[in-house]
Design an enzyme around this catalytic site. Structure first.
Site, PDB file in Angstrom:
ATOM      1  CB  SER A  76      18.969  61.675 -34.584  1.00 35.16           C
ATOM      2  OG  SER A  76      19.556  60.460 -35.027  1.00 35.16           O
TER       3      SER A  76
ATOM      4  CE  LYS B  33      14.220  33.693 -34.348  1.00 36.57           C
ATOM      5  NZ  LYS B  33      13.326  34.723 -35.117  1.00 36.57           N
TER       6      LYS B  33
END
Length: 321
Positions: free
Chosen positions: A124, A176
């Protein structure tokens, strides 16, 4: 000779002896301090005058690290460094930390010939780091790949319901502070995070395509998120050669004009100390010969470090049962 004259002569001889030992002691102290300072500077890469190959080790979880960025700059500016081996043993980390490290190595490569040696794992974000050089050497049983991105967060709604706690929020917009571990994830919030993950995944794949020169079919095979052994990675073009660090150095010598048989010296970030309780426990276990306990402590330390990460991750997290 009078008694007074003999006493005066004895005192003079004693003062001369004391002066000699004072000078000798002071000179010894200066030499010891200089030796300790030289050794410390040598470990950090300062004051090196002998032509050499610098070894920069990338171990453990990758995050933003200014000390490592400073180290790359010092290595690049050193007239004593003829080439650099980036030695990697990392499962990855944050995407931003991996990107930063990749770009720092690319800047270093503009000044010095650089090669990657995978000494264990380059998965990764660790593989993003490996691709920063033009040539990758790995051991046969090394782990590479895990090309992908994840965003993970806890779902505490069940627990909150059991203990009778409800979290209320007043937000400027529905998305949000989403996702929120205290409320179920809405389809809109999940779609928004998936879009971020997909965009970063596309960036990761484009990096692999460019740096490893893969066509779309080859990229599709390599970017499933799985890891590969060093032996598997060669035909997939994820690495260039199976071998040891010596093979990585040989590539520098044969293709980048680095002089043969130069010493390899470790360059480390300044004040690079791991003082976690797990790391200290592992060191103590090693001293008493409890290798398995020490290894378990190090694995626990690595998992604890991964658990503290937030944001988008490019990290390989194998599950142990």
């Amino acid at each position: 000779m009078s008694i007074d004259a003999e006493a005066i002569a004895d005192r003079r001889r004693l003062r001369r002896k004391l002066s000699f030992w004072r000078v000798a002691g002071f000179s010894g102290l200066i030499a010891a301090v200089a030796a300790i300072g030289y050794a410390a500077a040598d470990r950090a890469g300062y004051g090196a005058i002998q032509n050499q190959i610098a070894r920069v080790s990338i171990d453990g979880v990758i995050t933003g690290n200014q000390r490592l960025a400073d180290l790359m700059r010092r290595v690049g500016d050193s007239s004593a460094v003829s080439g650099v081996v980036i030695s990697i043993n990392s499962p990855g980390g944050t995407t931003t930390g991996s990107e930063e490290l990749f770009r720092n190595i690319r800047r270093l490569a503009e000044k010095k010939p650089v090669v990657t040696f995978v000494d264990g794992t380059a998965a990764s974000g660790g593989y993003i780091t490996a691709m920063a050089t033009d040539y990758i050497v790995a051991r046969e049983t090394s782990i590479v790949g895990s090309i992908g991105v994840l965003f993970q967060y806890p779902d505490l709604t069940g627990l909150m319901g059991q203990i009778g706690v409800k979290v209320e929020a007043v937000k400027s917009a529905p998305l949000k502070a989403e996702p929120n571990p205290f409320t179920p994830t809405s389809p809109e919030a999940r779609a928004a995070m998936q879009a971020v993950v997909n965009d970063t995944y596309d960036w990761f794949k484009s990096l692999v395509r460019e740096r490893r020169r893969l066509n779309e079919g080859e990229l599709s095979t390599a970017s499933t998120g799985q890891v590969f052994s060093g032996r598997q990675a060669v035909p997939l073009k994820l690495i260039d050669k199976i071998g040891s660090e010596r093979d990585a150095v040989a590539w520098l010598e044969q293709t980048r004009g680095v002089a043969k048989d130069l010493p390899i010296r470790d360059w480390k970030p300044s004040s690079d100390r791991d003082i976690s309780i797990f790391a200290m426990s592992a060191t103590v276990a090693d001293l008493f010969g409890f290798e398995r306990v020490a290894e378990a402590m190090r694995q626990t330390s690595a998992q604890a470090e991964i658990a503290r990460l937030d944001g988008l991750l490019a990290v390989w997290q194998p599950l142990e049962k």
